[in-house]
Write an enzyme that holds these catalytic residues in place. Structure first.
Site, PDB file in Angstrom:
ATOM      1  CE1 TYR A 178      -3.149  63.431 -30.018  1.00  0.00           C
ATOM      2  CE2 TYR A 178      -3.642  65.745 -30.401  1.00  0.00           C
ATOM      3  CZ  TYR A 178      -3.746  64.606 -29.627  1.00  0.00           C
ATOM      4  OH  TYR A 178      -4.446  64.633 -28.445  1.00  0.00           O
ATOM      5  CG  HIS A 201      -4.414  57.279 -33.613  1.00  0.00           C
ATOM      6  ND1 HIS A 201      -4.881  56.041 -34.028  1.00  0.00           N
ATOM      7  CD2 HIS A 201      -5.392  57.777 -32.795  1.00  0.00           C
ATOM      8  CE1 HIS A 201      -6.051  55.812 -33.492  1.00  0.00           C
ATOM      9  NE2 HIS A 201      -6.397  56.843 -32.749  1.00  0.00           N
ATOM     10  CG  ASN A 234     -12.022  59.447 -29.852  1.00  0.00           C
ATOM     11  OD1 ASN A 234     -11.267  58.806 -30.568  1.00  0.00           O
ATOM     12  ND2 ASN A 234     -11.902  59.487 -28.546  1.00  0.00           N
ATOM     13  CG  ASP A 288      -4.342  54.103 -36.607  1.00  0.00           C
ATOM     14  OD1 ASP A 288      -5.323  54.838 -36.849  1.00  0.00           O
ATOM     15  OD2 ASP A 288      -4.093  53.666 -35.470  1.00  0.00           O
ATOM     16  CG  ASN A 338     -11.993  55.095 -29.721  1.00  0.00           C
ATOM     17  OD1 ASN A 338     -12.735  54.141 -29.480  1.00  0.00           O
ATOM     18  ND2 ASN A 338     -11.082  55.527 -28.867  1.00  0.00           N
TER      19      ASN A 338
END
Length: 209
Positions: free
Chosen positions: A37, A42, A88, A113, A134
């Site tokens: 990631y 994100h 999340n 973001d 989320n």
């Protein structure tokens, strides 16, 4: 405006008296942990806090529910958090560190973001919906309120229908990478302004930049 900026980054007893008397702040950069990631859209919350760490010369350390670091800014204590719960479930980490550090909701800032803003645009708001994000949705559910400060960093929406997840979990393109250092500098200036001058003054100074 110039006088205000001089006060913000210089010394000003007057401005300090006008701001929140509480001296401890919690700044949360949202993102997902793990090498897969890194450098994704994100994870801009992590990226902004990492840039701040370079500027202020502090180091994140692993702690419960996230990587945590603290620094001082003009007499205020600032706790920085990169949750390890994955996006999340961000609310769990936010609530834990608010309670642990006894930080009021007014002194919390969530960095996230936002596909509804053009790349690099910044917007500070004191309340609002989760906008389909989320991470914000979970924070709202855990805190049981939409009245919290959120710093939205625009990542644009250059994706076709059904490709939103791929886009936000994708990496910055070449033009975005070139523009990033200047955008990160403005973002960390916004954080310092939030801590020193308060949300309202910061909105007036930075929103739309």
């Amino acid at each position: 405006m110039l006088n205000f900026i001089n006060k913000l980054f210089g010394s000003s007893k007057t401005l300090q008296q006008e701001t929140d008397p509480m001296k401890k702040f919690l700044i949360i950069g949202l993102g997902n942990i793990g090498p897969d990631y890194e450098e994704t859209r994100h994870n801009i919350g992590f990226k902004i806090l990492d840039f701040l760490a370079e500027q202020e010369d502090f180091t994140f350390e692993s702690a419960k529910l996230g990587a945590v670091a603290t620094f001082k800014h003009k007499g205020k204590s600032v706790v920085c958090l990169k949750p390890s719960t994955y996006m999340n479930l961000s609310g769990k980490a936010v609530k834990y560190w608010m309670d642990k550090e006894n930080i009021t909701l007014d002194n919390v800032l969530i960095i996230t973001d936002d596909i509804n803003l053009p790349f690099g645009s910044i917007r500070l708001k004191g309340k609002g919906s989760d906008g389909g994000h989320n991470g914000l949705k979970d924070i709202q559910n855990v805190l049981q309120t939409t009245n919290y400060n959120r710093f939205r960093f625009g990542v644009g929406a250059d994706f076709s229908k059904g490709k939103q997840v791929d886009y936000v979990l994708g990496k910055w393109d070449n033009d975005q990478q070139k523009a990033m250092p200047e955008r990160l500098k403005i973002s960390t200036d916004l954080i310092r302004s939030f801590v020193f001058a308060g949300a309202k003054n910061t909105m007036n100074l930075f929103n739309g930049k």
